[in-house]
Structure formats: C-alpha cells, structure tokens
Design an enzyme around this catalytic site. Structure first.
Site, short mmCIF file in Angstrom:
data_model
loop_
_atom_site.label_atom_id
_atom_site.label_comp_id
_atom_site.label_asym_id
_atom_site.label_seq_id
_atom_site.Cartn_x
_atom_site.Cartn_y
_atom_site.Cartn_z
N TYR A 1 0.85 -1.19 0.00
CA TYR A 1 0.00 0.00 0.00
C TYR A 1 0.89 1.24 0.00
CZ TYR A 1 -3.93 -3.03 1.47
OH TYR A 1 -4.90 -3.99 1.55
N SER A 2 0.29 2.38 -0.24
CA SER A 2 1.11 3.60 -0.23
C SER A 2 1.75 3.81 1.14
CB SER A 2 0.28 4.82 -0.63
OG SER A 2 -0.85 4.97 0.19
N GLU A 3 1.05 3.41 2.23
CA GLU A 3 1.65 3.41 3.56
C GLU A 3 1.10 2.26 4.40
OE1 GLU A 3 2.24 7.67 2.33
OE2 GLU A 3 0.34 6.68 2.75
N THR A 4 1.93 1.82 5.33
CA THR A 4 1.56 0.87 6.38
C THR A 4 2.02 1.46 7.70
OG1 THR A 4 1.76 -1.05 4.92
CG2 THR A 4 1.96 -1.46 7.29
N HIS B 1 -3.42 10.08 5.52
CA HIS B 1 -4.36 8.97 5.64
C HIS B 1 -3.90 7.92 6.65
CE1 HIS B 1 -2.35 5.99 2.96
NE2 HIS B 1 -3.31 5.15 3.31
#
Length: 299
Positions: free
Chosen positions: A44-47, A76
């Site tokens: 994902y774009s971030e974790t 987010h």
C-alpha cells in the site's frame, strides 16, 4: 509470533474507495527492517506500526512506512490508525476518548474522532507543523513531471514545494480537464524532484466554488504511481491557499476530491484557521471503513 493487523480504506464511507492502509497493531519488538519488509509485502502507499507511547497521556507511537522507506508523517495513515485504535477500544467494551494524540516522526499529532451516533466513523488531525515553503520549480519542469504543457499550469501560482510535515511539489493546473489528462513522467520526476527535496507531485484544480479542489498525487520514485488520497499534501496546500487570502481573521472549511481518475474516489475535509494574517492551524479529516483483518506470522 502472530501479530494482528487491520486494513482500512481512508477518506471514504464505502469499502474499495479511498486510500487503503494496513495497521499492524502488535508492532512492539519488530525491527525497522522487518517493518519495511512488511510494508513492501502489503504494497500500500503506507503501512503503520502501532507501538506503546513514549508519554502515558498519548494514545500510541506510530511509525509509518511506504513500500520503500519510513516517513515522518502522512495524512491517511494518521486518520486510519486513529480509527482502528478507537474501534479496538470499542470492541473491548470501552469508550474511546473524543481526542487523542499520536506520536509520529514529525512530532505529536492531535486527533479528534468523528462519530455517527456512538460509532467512530472517521477522524480529523491537526497538522503537526506550520506551513514550510521550499524550492520553487519552473512551470516547464512542473508540466514535464505531469506530462502536460507549460500553458496547462496556472502562471499566477508558481509551482513550489510545500510541507506541514512531509514535502510535496504542489502544482495548480488550469482546469479539471487538464488534471484528468495528467500522468507521471518518471524521468522528469527523477530530474526535477530530488534537487527540490521531495519525491512527489500534488496537482490540483479548483472545483465549482473557491473552497473546493480536485487533486491527484504522483510519486513513481517511491513506487506510488498514483495515490488515491493524500491528506498531508492537502493540508499543506490548504494552508498555502488560506495564507494567500486577504482576510486577516478567518476560519474556512474546504473539500478536496481525489482518486476519482483512478477509480478510488476519496473525500478529504479540511479546515484552516487564520488569525492576524497568519494561518495558525490546519486540520484534515475524513471517514474510514474497515476492510480486512488478520495475523502476521513474524517473529
């Protein structure tokens, strides 16, 4: 050892919209290299990784990883992690507080939970830092990063790196139709962005009124072709726009639509506070929807 995780779609009220986020709840004992590998696995774009707070009054320490690197702050992940933590408390029969603080790399981030009745549905955070203005970029270079023509860029708003904790090259384009045509040019990104101390472009156009924006974010250098919703970039952009307005004292509500052109529509709600001619606070919030939960078998 098994470690719990939850995935949520953020800045949306419906699953499979917004920006997906993985939240690893039992991160204590993980090394940074393991966190990076897990983030790359989710892709994902971030974790985010939830750890015990350094200060007892705070809710948690939160580390944020993209598939490639750790970052100090992002929008987010802040909203999504706050919602997941609140719902974990609800599942245990406890009432989450109205306000909490997450410890992120950029500093403590105050968060206010959003509710529908007694159920937590979203969160709003205050940007951890005041607006910082970085390098300006030529219209030609900004257009090249977006595969556009120079005349597609608003000449009255020079492209510039802006940050309230995470830097982005922010570019105002001429219209929603121009924004729809934009696509990242990785070669231009590699040439233009690192010397300007960023790796991402946040492009926007105005909507039907002066407080509505349409936006897209591209970061191919960080393995993110396009991001469905970018709260930190929205916060910096709204702080900049509020600062340009002539009113010395104002509180303004904003709406930022993102992700539409990639099939993951998102709605970011913003608020800016201006006192004595200076922007004193910027807030960004939205809803989040749980999608999956499971266990990681990681020692």
């Amino acid at each position: 050892m098994q470690r719990r995780y939850v995935t949520v779609d953020v800045f949306t009220a419906a699953a499979f919209g917004g920006n997906p986020l993985a939240v690893v709840l039992d991160a204590e004992g993980l090394q940074a290299s393991q966190m990076q590998s897990i983030a790359a696995e989710f892709n994902y774009s971030e974790t985010t990784f939830v750890l015990p707070p350094r200060e007892r009054a705070h809710a948690a320490q939160v580390r944020i990883f993209t598939p490639r690197t750790e970052i100090a702050f992002a929008g987010h992940p802040t909203v999504g992690t706050a919602v997941v933590l609140a719902r974990e408390l609800e599942a245990q029969g406890m009432a989450p507080p109205a306000d909490l603080v997450l410890e992120e790399g950029a500093g403590p981030v105050p968060v206010r939970l959003m509710r529908s009745g007694r159920t937590v549905t979203g969160a709003e955070f205050q940007a951890p830092r005041a607006l910082e203005s970085g390098a300006c970029v030529s219209v030609e270079d900004a257009a090249a990063c977006l595969s556009l023509r120079a005349l597609d860029i608003r000449p009255d708003i020079p492209p510039q790196v802006l940050s309230v904790g995470l830097p982005f090259l922010v570019v105002a384009v001429a219209s929603r139709e121009v924004l729809r045509k934009a696509k990242p040019d990785a070669t231009a990104h590699e040439r233009v962005l690192p010397p300007s101390a960023t790796d991402a472009v946040f492009a926007y156009a105005w909507g039907d009124d002066a407080e509505e924006l349409h936006a897209r974010m591209f970061s191919p250098l960080d393995s993110i072709a396009e991001d469905p919703a970018t709260g930190s970039a929205a916060a910096a952009t709204l702080a900049f726009l509020a600062a340009q307005r002539p009113a010395r004292d104002a509180e303004t509500a904003w709406r930022v639509t993102q992700g539409v052109d990639m099939g993951r529509p998102s709605l970011i709600l913003g608020r800016t506070v201006k006192r004595d001619g200076a922007v004193t606070a910027v807030y960004v919030g939205g809803q989040a929807v749980a999608v999956m939960r499971g266990l990681l078998d990681i020692d």
